[in-house]
Design an enzyme around this catalytic site. Sequence first.
Site, PDB file in Angstrom:
ATOM      1  N   LYS A  66      92.178  66.356  47.978  1.00  0.00           N
ATOM      2  CA  LYS A  66      90.692  65.847  48.168  1.00  0.00           C
ATOM      3  C   LYS A  66      90.578  64.362  48.093  1.00  0.00           C
ATOM      4  CE  LYS A  66      88.326  69.683  46.827  1.00  0.00           C
ATOM      5  NZ  LYS A  66      87.013  70.397  46.292  1.00  0.00           N
ATOM      6  N   ASP A 102      80.724  69.369  48.165  1.00  0.00           N
ATOM      7  CA  ASP A 102      80.604  70.129  46.969  1.00  0.00           C
ATOM      8  C   ASP A 102      79.431  70.029  46.029  1.00  0.00           C
ATOM      9  OD1 ASP A 102      83.283  71.220  47.370  1.00  0.00           O
ATOM     10  OD2 ASP A 102      84.382  69.641  46.590  1.00  0.00           O
ATOM     11  N   GLY A 126      82.280  69.680  31.254  1.00  0.00           N
ATOM     12  CA  GLY A 126      83.470  69.241  31.957  1.00  0.00           C
ATOM     13  C   GLY A 126      83.365  67.642  32.606  1.00  0.00           C
ATOM     14  N   ALA A 127      84.437  67.104  32.719  1.00  0.00           N
ATOM     15  CA  ALA A 127      84.322  65.822  33.317  1.00  0.00           C
ATOM     16  C   ALA A 127      85.612  65.649  34.421  1.00  0.00           C
ATOM     17  CB  ALA A 127      84.225  64.609  32.434  1.00  0.00           C
TER      18      ALA A 127
END
Length: 279
Positions: A66, A102, A126-127
Site C-alpha cells: 500500500k 479504507d 491502535g495506531a
Amino acid sequence: MKKLYGVIGDPVAHSMSPIMHNDLFQLYSVDATYVAFHVKPENLQDAVKGFRAINLAGLSVTVPHKQMIMPLLDEIDPLAEAIGAVNTVVNDHGRLIGYNTDGSGYLEGLKKEVPSFMDKNMLLIGAGGAARAIYYTLAQAGVKKVDIANRTVEKAEYLVNNCPFPKNSEVLSFKEAEEQLAKYDVIVQTTSIGMHPDIEASPLSVEKLKSTSLVSDIIYSPLETKILREAKQKGARIQNGIPMFTYQGALQFEKWTGIFPDMDRMQSVCLKQLGGKSC
Ligand code: ATR
C-alpha cells in the site's frame, strides 16, 4: 474487449476481493474479470510496469504494497497522499491514479450504524496503517472528538501530530482508555489483536463501557472478536469488519465502473465465504 482488474498482495490467496468483484461484474453485466496476483515486494516495480503494458483497468492493493506502490503511480488523490497509503488504482486512459477507500469505507459503514457520528466522542484503538486511514478520514470529515489509545503511545502521538486535517484528539495508554471508557460513544478497534487464530486476545477490558455505545472492530475473521463479544455482554451495540471491507470494495467498484453496488448483496457474498450468518 473484456477488461482486466486484480488485487496485488503478499500473501493474497485468501483475499475475498476476486469473489466479491466478479459477482458484481456479473450482476451489473460489466464485461470484465478480476484476479488475484501474488506479487512479492521485490517484484512490485516490474508488476506495475507489466500492468501498464497490458493496460490493466484497475487494481486493489493490499499488504505489503500500500505504501510502496505510491511512487510507481502517475497521480495520488490528496486523501491517499495524507494517509500515505493506496488501496485502489484506477487506470484513466493510461494514467495510473491511486486512491485510498479504507478510511471512507469505514466511515460509510459507521454512518449506517450511527447517522449522527459527527457529534460523537470516539476512541480509536491502535495506531498502525488501518488506524491512520480511519483517523485521517474521520478528521477530514470533521468528527468532533477522536482520541487514540495504543500500546506504543509515541506512535499514536506521531499519528495525531502529522494529521493534516483539523482535529481534537488526546493520546491514551490502554490502561487510561480502560479507565475512561464510559466517555466514548463509538470505540473502533483497529489492531490485529483478536484476529484468527489468536481469538482469545483483546486489547482492553470493556468493564466501564456504556450500554449506549457502539464498539466496532475492523477484524472480520472471526466475525465476533473477544472485545465485541464482551461489549455485547455489556449491552452495547457491536459492528464487525464486514461493513468496512465491503464498503471499501464498493467504493473501488464505483471508481472503476461508475456504479455504486448493492451492499446487501456484497455483504452476503462475503459472509457466505466466511461461513457466518450476520454482521
Ligand atoms: P495495520 O497496517 O494492519 O494497521 P500495523 O501498521 O502493523 O498494522 O499496526 C498494528 C497495530 O496493532 C499497532 O497499533 C500495534 O501497536 P504498536 O503501535 O504498539 O505496535 C497494534 N498491535 C499489534 N499487535 C499488538 C499486541 N500484541 N499488543 C498491542 N498492540 C498490538
